[in-house]
Design an enzyme around this catalytic site. Structure first.
Site, PDB file in Angstrom:
ATOM      1  N   TYR A 118      38.776  81.629  66.036  1.00 13.53           N
ATOM      2  CA  TYR A 118      37.791  80.421  66.023  1.00 13.53           C
ATOM      3  C   TYR A 118      37.722  79.501  66.688  1.00 13.53           C
ATOM      4  O   TYR A 118      37.826  78.179  66.757  1.00 13.53           O
ATOM      5  CB  TYR A 118      37.589  79.857  64.468  1.00 13.53           C
ATOM      6  CG  TYR A 118      36.202  79.692  64.047  1.00 13.53           C
ATOM      7  CD1 TYR A 118      35.529  81.172  63.832  1.00 13.53           C
ATOM      8  CD2 TYR A 118      35.539  78.746  63.963  1.00 13.53           C
ATOM      9  CE1 TYR A 118      34.098  81.022  63.293  1.00 13.53           C
ATOM     10  CE2 TYR A 118      34.336  78.558  63.436  1.00 13.53           C
ATOM     11  CZ  TYR A 118      33.390  79.636  63.175  1.00 13.53           C
ATOM     12  OH  TYR A 118      32.047  79.724  62.765  1.00 13.53           O
ATOM     13  N   LEU A 119      37.686  80.026  68.274  1.00 18.08           N
ATOM     14  CA  LEU A 119      38.027  79.385  69.515  1.00 18.08           C
ATOM     15  C   LEU A 119      37.188  78.144  69.669  1.00 18.08           C
ATOM     16  O   LEU A 119      36.021  78.323  69.585  1.00 18.08           O
ATOM     17  CB  LEU A 119      38.032  80.211  70.598  1.00 18.08           C
ATOM     18  CG  LEU A 119      39.319  81.020  70.699  1.00 18.08           C
ATOM     19  CD1 LEU A 119      39.304  81.780  72.108  1.00 18.08           C
ATOM     20  CD2 LEU A 119      40.531  80.599  70.299  1.00 18.08           C
ATOM     21  N   HIS A 120      37.502  76.978  69.946  1.00 15.50           N
ATOM     22  CA  HIS A 120      36.563  75.941  70.086  1.00 15.50           C
ATOM     23  C   HIS A 120      36.897  75.314  71.656  1.00 15.50           C
ATOM     24  O   HIS A 120      37.646  75.690  72.413  1.00 15.50           O
ATOM     25  CB  HIS A 120      36.901  74.603  69.021  1.00 15.50           C
ATOM     26  CG  HIS A 120      37.951  74.392  68.765  1.00 15.50           C
ATOM     27  ND1 HIS A 120      39.071  73.723  69.732  1.00 15.50           N
ATOM     28  CD2 HIS A 120      38.713  74.553  67.764  1.00 15.50           C
ATOM     29  CE1 HIS A 120      40.144  73.406  69.212  1.00 15.50           C
ATOM     30  NE2 HIS A 120      40.124  73.916  67.941  1.00 15.50           N
ATOM     31  N   HIS A 174      40.652  74.661  72.388  1.00 17.34           N
ATOM     32  CA  HIS A 174      41.303  76.002  73.035  1.00 17.34           C
ATOM     33  C   HIS A 174      40.738  76.247  74.385  1.00 17.34           C
ATOM     34  O   HIS A 174      41.672  76.890  75.195  1.00 17.34           O
ATOM     35  CB  HIS A 174      40.948  77.216  72.137  1.00 17.34           C
ATOM     36  CG  HIS A 174      41.466  77.058  70.744  1.00 17.34           C
ATOM     37  ND1 HIS A 174      40.459  77.273  69.464  1.00 17.34           N
ATOM     38  CD2 HIS A 174      42.623  77.164  70.231  1.00 17.34           C
ATOM     39  CE1 HIS A 174      41.173  76.997  68.473  1.00 17.34           C
ATOM     40  NE2 HIS A 174      42.534  76.928  68.745  1.00 17.34           N
ATOM     41  N   ASP A 233      48.034  68.908  67.358  1.00 19.28           N
ATOM     42  CA  ASP A 233      49.103  69.332  66.292  1.00 19.28           C
ATOM     43  C   ASP A 233      50.418  68.736  66.921  1.00 19.28           C
ATOM     44  O   ASP A 233      51.152  69.426  67.306  1.00 19.28           O
ATOM     45  CB  ASP A 233      49.169  70.726  66.170  1.00 19.28           C
ATOM     46  CG  ASP A 233      47.812  71.225  65.489  1.00 19.28           C
ATOM     47  OD1 ASP A 233      47.411  70.870  64.381  1.00 19.28           O
ATOM     48  OD2 ASP A 233      47.093  71.975  66.358  1.00 19.28           O
ATOM     49  N   VAL A 275      41.346  67.610  72.813  1.00 19.67           N
ATOM     50  CA  VAL A 275      39.993  67.422  73.357  1.00 19.67           C
ATOM     51  C   VAL A 275      38.968  66.918  72.170  1.00 19.67           C
ATOM     52  O   VAL A 275      39.320  67.421  70.990  1.00 19.67           O
ATOM     53  CB  VAL A 275      39.635  68.908  73.745  1.00 19.67           C
ATOM     54  CG1 VAL A 275      38.015  68.887  74.119  1.00 19.67           C
ATOM     55  CG2 VAL A 275      40.079  69.492  74.962  1.00 19.67           C
ATOM     56  N   SER A 298      38.462  70.735  66.348  1.00 17.00           N
ATOM     57  CA  SER A 298      39.521  71.549  65.358  1.00 17.00           C
ATOM     58  C   SER A 298      38.817  72.951  64.810  1.00 17.00           C
ATOM     59  O   SER A 298      37.324  72.666  64.409  1.00 17.00           O
ATOM     60  CB  SER A 298      40.063  70.859  64.241  1.00 17.00           C
ATOM     61  OG  SER A 298      40.475  71.599  62.950  1.00 17.00           O
TER      62      SER A 298
HETATM   63  O1  PAF Z   1      47.959  75.987  66.297  1.00 15.57           O
HETATM   64  C1  PAF Z   1      47.805  77.002  65.943  1.00 15.57           C
HETATM   65  O2  PAF Z   1      46.722  77.484  66.084  1.00 15.57           O
HETATM   66  C2  PAF Z   1      48.900  77.936  65.265  1.00 15.57           C
HETATM   67  O3  PAF Z   1      49.701  76.925  64.275  1.00 15.57           O
HETATM   68  C3  PAF Z   1      49.967  78.633  66.039  1.00 15.57           C
HETATM   69  C4  PAF Z   1      50.743  77.721  66.811  1.00 15.57           C
HETATM   70  C5  PAF Z   1      48.879  79.801  66.738  1.00 15.57           C
HETATM   71  C6  PAF Z   1      50.661  79.464  65.296  1.00 15.57           C
HETATM   72  O4  PAF Z   1      50.069  80.438  64.278  1.00 15.57           O
END
Ligand code: PAF
Length: 266
Positions: free
Chosen positions: A32-34, A37, A150, A176, A185
């Site tokens: 679910y890239l934003h 990412h 994170d 971002v 997110s």
């Molecule tokens: O940050 C995330 O999207 C997840 O915790 C990760 C690092 C891909 C591990 O599943």
């Protein structure tokens, strides 16, 4: 763009790329890239010859009462976003490929991550560390890109790579944000319009506290109180934690039922 769904394919592709002299960048995601990412992928593309994006909603890092089944998924869109950002590979395995015998008998526990997210989400970081260890094993020597949103996870992953001697350089990338400060997110997609507006409280609280710290406030209790008071004034928000750590302010807040985290340098 190649989309792979088996770990042994990923290992072979990346080994072949390195044998041909290419450097490899790895961007682990749960899909679910934003835009956040996208920034990780673009940084990897700028610094490596081949970038592999992994898309795997890792069941191990979700608690029994968490949103695993409802976690947003859209692989076709993820492939499009990764392609546009310049990635060469997407690795999107089914759960049975990552955990063929069910929940793994060997898991990774990184010491010192039992507070904040570790306390609110028992077992979460064991799940993260275990899947990242598997991804590092499959990928082999590479640079791996993780977002600073994170913050605690980034620390866990750095410690994992160092303590288990993975041939991986962990690269932390700046958070971002949307124009109003909300950190990008995948979970923002759950917010109703009113909740989306209320979610700006995280950045408002963090940036007010950061400003106070930079203006000379050095009592962590006062800095924390500033954040707590701002969150308390937002009717749709419930504070999970507000913490002041050396040089870092961290917040976890529920907006309705959606739990969001963010942090800022102090
Ligand atoms: O940050 C995330 O999207 C997840 O915790 C990760 C690092 C891909 C591990 O599943």
């Amino acid at each position: 763009m190649r989309v792979l769904d088996r770990g042994d394919q990923l290992r072979k592709e990346l080994e072949a790329a390195r044998a041909a002299g290419a450097t490899v960048g790895l961007v682990p995601t749960m899909g679910y890239l934003h835009r956040g990412h996208g920034a990780l992928v673009r940084r990897s593309v700028a610094e490596n010859d081949l970038t592999a994006v992994t898309v795997f909603v890792n069941p191990l890092q979700f608690g029994p009462a968490e949103d695993l089944a409802a976690y947003p998924r859209d692989l076709a869109r993820d492939v499009e976003v990764a392609t546009r950002a310049g990635a060469g590979l997407v690795f999107a395995p089914p759960v049975e490929d990552m955990y063929p015998a069910g929940p793994p008998g060997v898991t990774v526990h990184v010491a010192g991550a039992d507070d904040l997210e570790g306390a609110s989400r028992p077992g979460h970081f064991d799940g993260v560390a275990t899947v990242v260890a598997k991804l590092f094993n499959l990928a082999g020597p590479c640079r791996a890109y993780f977002g600073e949103k994170d913050w605690q996870q980034l620390g866990v992953v750095r410690r994992l790579a160092a303590d288990l001697s993975f041939p991986v350089e962990v690269v932390g990338c700046a958070t971002v944000r949307e124009a109003d400060g909300l950190a990008c997110s995948s979970r923002n997609s759950y917010l109703s319009p009113a909740e989306r507006q209320a979610a700006t409280v995280l950045y408002r609280a963090l940036s007010t506290a950061a400003l106070a710290a930079s203006a000379g406030e050095c009592d962590p209790a006062n800095i924390r109180r500033l954040m707590v008071n701002i969150v308390a004034k937002e009717p749709l928000a419930t504070l999970d934690y507000a913490e002041v750590r050396p040089d870092r302010l961290l917040l976890a807040v529920r907006i309705g039922t959606v739990r969001l985290i963010d942090n800022l340098g102090a």
